[in-house]
Scaffold this motif. Structure first.
Motif, short mmCIF file in Angstrom:
data_model
loop_
_atom_site.label_atom_id
_atom_site.label_comp_id
_atom_site.label_asym_id
_atom_site.label_seq_id
_atom_site.Cartn_x
_atom_site.Cartn_y
_atom_site.Cartn_z
N GLU A 47 0.82 -1.20 0.00
CA GLU A 47 0.00 0.00 0.00
C GLU A 47 0.86 1.25 0.00
N SER A 48 0.20 2.38 -0.20
CA SER A 48 0.80 3.69 0.00
C SER A 48 -0.30 4.58 0.57
N SER A 49 0.07 5.79 0.96
CA SER A 49 -0.93 6.71 1.49
C SER A 49 -2.05 6.90 0.48
N PRO A 50 -3.27 7.12 0.97
CA PRO A 50 -4.41 7.24 0.04
C PRO A 50 -4.45 8.56 -0.71
N TYR A 51 -3.61 9.50 -0.35
CA TYR A 51 -3.58 10.76 -1.06
C TYR A 51 -2.27 10.86 -1.83
N PRO A 52 -2.22 11.68 -2.87
CA PRO A 52 -1.04 11.73 -3.73
C PRO A 52 0.22 12.19 -2.98
N SER A 53 1.35 11.75 -3.49
CA SER A 53 2.63 12.16 -2.92
C SER A 53 2.78 13.67 -3.06
N PRO A 54 3.31 14.34 -2.01
CA PRO A 54 3.53 15.78 -2.12
C PRO A 54 4.59 16.13 -3.17
N VAL A 55 5.44 15.18 -3.51
CA VAL A 55 6.43 15.37 -4.57
C VAL A 55 6.34 14.16 -5.50
N THR A 56 6.50 14.40 -6.78
CA THR A 56 6.42 13.32 -7.74
C THR A 56 7.68 13.34 -8.60
N PRO A 57 8.35 12.23 -8.75
CA PRO A 57 8.11 10.98 -8.06
C PRO A 57 8.57 11.08 -6.60
N PHE A 58 8.00 10.22 -5.77
CA PHE A 58 8.34 10.24 -4.35
C PHE A 58 9.81 9.89 -4.15
N HIS A 59 10.43 10.63 -3.25
CA HIS A 59 11.76 10.26 -2.74
C HIS A 59 11.82 10.77 -1.30
N PRO A 60 12.31 9.95 -0.37
CA PRO A 60 12.32 10.35 1.05
C PRO A 60 13.04 11.67 1.32
N SER A 61 14.10 11.95 0.59
CA SER A 61 14.88 13.15 0.87
C SER A 61 14.19 14.44 0.45
N THR A 62 13.20 14.37 -0.43
CA THR A 62 12.50 15.58 -0.88
C THR A 62 11.05 15.64 -0.42
N ASN A 63 10.63 14.68 0.39
CA ASN A 63 9.23 14.62 0.83
C ASN A 63 8.99 15.60 1.98
N PRO A 64 8.10 16.59 1.83
CA PRO A 64 7.85 17.55 2.91
C PRO A 64 6.88 17.06 3.98
N ASP A 65 6.18 15.95 3.76
CA ASP A 65 5.18 15.46 4.70
C ASP A 65 5.72 14.23 5.43
N PRO A 66 6.04 14.36 6.73
CA PRO A 66 6.62 13.23 7.46
C PRO A 66 5.65 12.07 7.67
N TRP A 85 4.99 3.67 -1.27
CA TRP A 85 4.72 2.27 -1.57
C TRP A 85 5.54 1.40 -0.62
N HIS A 86 4.84 0.54 0.14
CA HIS A 86 5.53 -0.29 1.13
C HIS A 86 4.73 -1.54 1.44
#
Length: 191
Positions: free
Chosen positions: A62-81, A86-87
């Protein structure tokens, strides 16, 4: 000799002996069937030579039900902790009291990790009661660490530890953290 195999619907009639532990969450039959329908490859049992179910794991991707704050997702650029990429997720893992200390939990967990890694997941996570030190130690030995403490997660008010293990996609281990026990969140930050 016990065998790890895919869970089948009729196994649900044989898992009651594995759910005797008070720390095991027991669900209604529809919950188990939903997992078998949506994530059949991530639901496994350990069957003993006598045909009895000695343990099982329910998992999902699964992943969060709402879109990634950054596309494509990467942990180093994600502003929402609290955003979850996808995990793999371990929803339930339990071993019958008579079959403990045989490596069954490790075998089932490794099977789910391999499936999650093959699906290009970032990590595998799970929730464990803060008081369940035996389970926490088992997961630590398998490479999991506490990512955060979810305050009042369980219906009885007990906290949960959100534990994670990075998979091969997370080469720099950016989806895990040190001292996660000190990071407290409320259940509404976890979906």
């Amino acid at each position: 000799m016990s065998t790890v195999r895919a869970m089948r619907p009729n196994d649900l009639f044989k898992i009651s002996s594995t759910n005797l532990d008070p720390l095991t969450e027991t669900y209604h039959i529809g919950f188990y069937l939903e997992y078998l329908t949506k994530w059949p490859d991530l639901c496994r049992v350990i069957e003993g030579m006598d045909g009895n179910i000695e343990g099982y794991i329910l998992g999902k991707l699964e992943s969060s039900p709402y879109p990634s704050p950054v596309t494509p997702f990467h942990p180093s650029t994600n502003p929402d902790p609290n955003y979850l990429p996808w995990h793999g997720h371990i929803t339930a893992l339990t071993i019958a009291p008579s079959a403990r200390r045989l490596g069954h939990a490790t075998r089932l967990t490794e099977a789910l990790e391999q499936q999650s890694d093959a699906a290009n997941a970032w990590f595998v996570d799970l929730f464990v009661r803060a008081s369940n030190e035996i389970a926490q130690e088992l997961y630590r030995k398998m490479g999991y660490s506490v990512y955060r403490r979810v305050v009042d997660y369980y219906n009885d008010g007990e906290d949960a530890f959100d534990m994670r293990k990075s998979l091969s996609r997370d080469k720099n281990r950016e989806c895990v953290r040190e001292k996660g026990e000190e990071v407290r969140v409320k259940p509404d930050h976890v979906w």
